[in-house]
Design a protein around this motif. Structure first.
Motif, PDB file in Angstrom:
ATOM      1  N   THR A 105       7.654 -22.004  29.782  1.00 62.63           N
ATOM      2  CA  THR A 105       6.631 -20.766  29.485  1.00 62.63           C
ATOM      3  C   THR A 105       5.669 -21.339  28.714  1.00 62.63           C
ATOM      4  N   GLY A 106       6.031 -22.216  27.681  1.00 66.59           N
ATOM      5  CA  GLY A 106       4.914 -22.908  26.818  1.00 66.59           C
ATOM      6  C   GLY A 106       3.917 -23.708  27.740  1.00 66.59           C
ATOM      7  N   VAL A 151      13.675 -22.855  29.455  1.00 66.76           N
ATOM      8  CA  VAL A 151      12.886 -21.744  29.668  1.00 66.76           C
ATOM      9  C   VAL A 151      11.604 -21.807  28.665  1.00 66.76           C
ATOM     10  N   LEU A 152      11.835 -22.199  27.307  1.00 66.98           N
ATOM     11  CA  LEU A 152      10.752 -22.342  26.463  1.00 66.98           C
ATOM     12  C   LEU A 152       9.813 -23.241  26.573  1.00 66.98           C
ATOM     13  N   THR A 153      10.159 -24.650  27.450  1.00 69.94           N
ATOM     14  CA  THR A 153       9.108 -25.547  27.786  1.00 69.94           C
ATOM     15  C   THR A 153       8.539 -24.815  29.068  1.00 69.94           C
ATOM     16  N   ARG A 187       1.663 -21.250  29.690  1.00 72.68           N
ATOM     17  CA  ARG A 187       0.688 -20.649  28.785  1.00 72.68           C
ATOM     18  C   ARG A 187      -0.400 -21.633  28.292  1.00 72.68           C
ATOM     19  N   THR A 216      17.840 -22.811  27.281  1.00 71.81           N
ATOM     20  CA  THR A 216      16.890 -22.148  26.233  1.00 71.81           C
ATOM     21  C   THR A 216      15.627 -23.362  26.499  1.00 71.81           C
ATOM     22  N   ALA A 217      15.905 -24.419  26.036  1.00 74.33           N
ATOM     23  CA  ALA A 217      14.796 -25.580  26.131  1.00 74.33           C
ATOM     24  C   ALA A 217      14.052 -25.376  27.348  1.00 74.33           C
TER      25      ALA A 217
END
Length: 52
Positions: free
Chosen positions: A36-37, A32-34, A40, A29-30
């Motif tokens: 995509t962040g 994926v969030l990193t 972006r 999860t970390a």
């Protein structure tokens, strides 16, 4: 792992053996969030000014 999660797993199963089990999920999860962040943030960044 957060102490509340650790305590909950211990209370539910009577052992600390399952405490590391959620780590791959948290790590994925970390990641994926990193990813995509960062993507972006880079796409919304102002273009670099070329030196004169």
């Amino acid at each position: 792992m957060p102490p509340l999660l650790t305590g909950s797993l211990y209370d539910a199963y009577g052992s600390y053996a399952l405490v590391p089990a959620p780590l791959p999920v948290v790590a994925a999860t970390a990641l994926v969030l990193t990813a995509t962040g960062v993507r972006r943030a880079v796409s919304h960044r102002a273009p670099a000014v070329a030196p004169h």
